[in-house]
Write a protein that holds these residues in place. Structure first.
Motif, short mmCIF file in Angstrom:
data_model
loop_
_atom_site.label_atom_id
_atom_site.label_comp_id
_atom_site.label_asym_id
_atom_site.label_seq_id
_atom_site.Cartn_x
_atom_site.Cartn_y
_atom_site.Cartn_z
N ILE A 115 14.15 71.57 17.69
CA ILE A 115 14.63 72.42 16.62
C ILE A 115 13.53 73.28 15.86
N LEU A 119 13.12 77.15 15.58
CA LEU A 119 12.79 77.66 13.89
C LEU A 119 11.58 78.44 14.02
N HIS A 122 11.88 81.71 15.34
CA HIS A 122 12.92 82.88 14.62
C HIS A 122 14.05 83.03 15.70
N CYS A 125 20.28 81.86 16.53
CA CYS A 125 21.21 80.94 15.74
C CYS A 125 21.36 79.45 16.71
N PHE A 126 21.70 78.51 16.06
CA PHE A 126 21.93 77.16 16.69
C PHE A 126 23.41 77.26 16.78
N VAL A 137 19.55 69.67 11.64
CA VAL A 137 18.95 71.15 11.48
C VAL A 137 18.62 71.51 10.07
N ALA A 141 14.87 72.62 8.91
CA ALA A 141 14.74 73.98 8.23
C ALA A 141 14.09 74.09 6.90
N LYS A 146 12.65 77.18 5.66
CA LYS A 146 13.50 78.35 6.09
C LYS A 146 14.98 78.05 6.03
N ARG A 147 15.90 79.04 6.36
CA ARG A 147 17.42 78.70 6.40
C ARG A 147 17.68 78.85 7.87
N ALA A 148 18.42 78.00 8.72
CA ALA A 148 18.69 78.16 10.13
C ALA A 148 20.00 78.52 9.93
N ARG A 149 20.08 79.71 10.76
CA ARG A 149 21.57 80.15 11.01
C ARG A 149 22.22 79.28 12.01
#
Ligand SMILES: *Cc1c(COP(=O)(O)O)cnc(C)c1O
Length: 418
Positions: A115, A119, A122, A125-126, A137, A141, A146-149
């Motif tokens: 993961i 990330l 970049h 998405c997951f 996740v 993140a 970060k923010r994970a999509r």
């Protein structure tokens, strides 16, 4: 024509891939060898593009079907995104020059380091498959600032009507989150600081010949999209997974255009980006396994053709009871005999094909067709057999894209202690 771009020369009765006789490939590179047609791979990819021209989906090729770097590079050059199921597959995509921002990460058991790697690169998405994974996740993140999509992979509980081992959308399968849990989990995800809720996904199985399982699953996903929207959670993308079948043994497929039209009709008027994750249908019929007959072994009840390829090279027949067409490279005159095509591995399950009518002599070449997907990627070294080399045919040329493994490769990471 036996598979796209494979022909039998009327002059020599020999199989020719694009413009290259298979016997030339055997002479130059030996056997067993996986051979792919560049033109066939490109044509399969473009067939999706043109059928779905109205909705312009991101086609995320499922790397696990065939992850050889040249195959990935070719698809990247055609604009493909990639559907990965491990950190290793992400590294392959990057090594092949693929665009990480077009990568989606599927799979039920993503490790923390995988993961984190995704990330850091970049990825788009997951595809999250459980509540526990959602928490993980989120944590990774946040640790990276970060923010994970994410999308959730929904298990729509529809029967893909395929082999049980390759059916993934039933309640009894380990994949995805239950339809009933979806609203709760989306609400939870929307409250997390490391998560950006982005879309919804399903992948109901593989080698699906019918349209109805797709449409049933899609309707279930869309009703969830509406449900979530009413609760203030807007989704931006919808991913219908992969699974489209190829013709191995006379299967009747829904034409690509009908498939595309039916999907586009369902999503019409919605502000959702479409994603598709095809694997088998891009590479499956674009590759073959070239092998040589070592011995003919007549038996009391069966005749065996012992070839130099085996279950470790192509496990689909014995694993899924899968049918692959087999063609003699040189078509001989004479009366055909029914042969089981078997390898040298010490297992009764070591067979590639059963009861095929062929006219054969020792040292003849055979082409095991439709072996481009889940062939080389599932190959192993069982019986200390080195895995085949791979060749990409392009017009008049045949390029070696992976060398045959050597014994030294097999023992390279071992240590002897006594
Ligand atoms: C394997 C897989 C695919 C590709 O399936 P095909 O049947 O090869 O098209 C797509 N999406 C996910 C999540 C998969 O696991």
């Amino acid at each position: 024509m036996l598979t796209p771009h494979l022909h039998r020369s009327t002059a020599t009765s020999e199989l020719v891939y694009e413009n290259v006789p298979l016997s030339d490939i055997a002479r130059q590179f030996g056997t067993p060898t996986y051979v792919y047609s560049r033109a066939a791979i490109v044509a399969n990819f473009r067939a999706y593009k043109s059928a779905f021209a109205a909705s312009k989906p991101l086609l995320c090729y499922a790397v696990k079907a065939n992850s050889t770097l040249s195959v990935l590079a070719l698809l990247a050059s055609e604009g493909a995104g990639f559907d990965i199921v491990s950190g290793g597959e992400l590294q392959r995509v990057i090594a092949a020059g693929g665009d990480a921002s077009k990568v989606i990460f599927s799979g039920v058991g993503k490790r923390t380091d995988e993961i984190a790697l995704a990330l850091a690169h970049h990825i788009h998405c997951f595809n999250v498959e459980s509540e526990a994974e959602l928490y993980r996740v989120n944590d990774v993140a946040i640790a990276q600032g970060k923010r994970a999509r994410i999308t959730f992979r929904i298990n729509p509980d529809v029967d893909a009507k395929t082999h049980p081992y390759i059916s993934t959308g039933l309640k009894s399968n380990k994949f995805g989150i239950a339809h009933l849990d979806a609203v709760r989990l989306y609400t939870l995800a929307a409250s997390m600081t490391g998560i950006e809720v982005h879309g919804i996904e399903c992948h109901i199985g593989s080698q699906i010949t019918e349209l109805s399982p797709y449409i049933d699953a899609l309707k279930r996903l869309l009703s969830l999209v509406d449900d979530l929207s009413a609760r203030g959670i807007q989704l931006h993308h919808l991913d219908i997974g992969g699974g489209r079948a190829i013709v191995y043994e006379g299967e009747t497929l829904v034409p690509m255009a009908d498939f595309a039209q039916a999907v586009e009709r369902e999503i019409a008027g919605r502000n959702l980006d479409l994603f598709i994750e095809p694997g088998r249908s891009i590479v499956g019929d674009a590759g073959l396994l070239l092998t040589r007959v070592e011995y003919l072994k007549p038996g009391e009840t069966k005749n065996f053709a012992l070839v130099d390829a085996a279950m470790n090279d192509l496990i689909r027949p014995t694993l899924y009871d899968a049918y692959h067409p087999v063609a003699a490279v040189l078509q001989r005159e004479g009366e055909a005999t029914l042969y089981d095509i078997v390898g040298p591995v010490c297992e009764s399950g070591d067979w590639l094909a059963k009861e095929r009518a062929l006219v054969l002599q020792q040292d003849d070449l055979l082409a095991v067709l439709c072996a481009g997907a889940y062939g080389m990627t599932m190959a192993s070294n069982y019986n200390t057999r080195t895995r085949p080399c791979e060749v990409m045919v392009d017009g008049d040329e045949a390029h070696l894209i992976r060398e045959r493994e050597r014994f030294e490769d097999l023992i390279a990471h071992e240590r002897i202690i006594v």
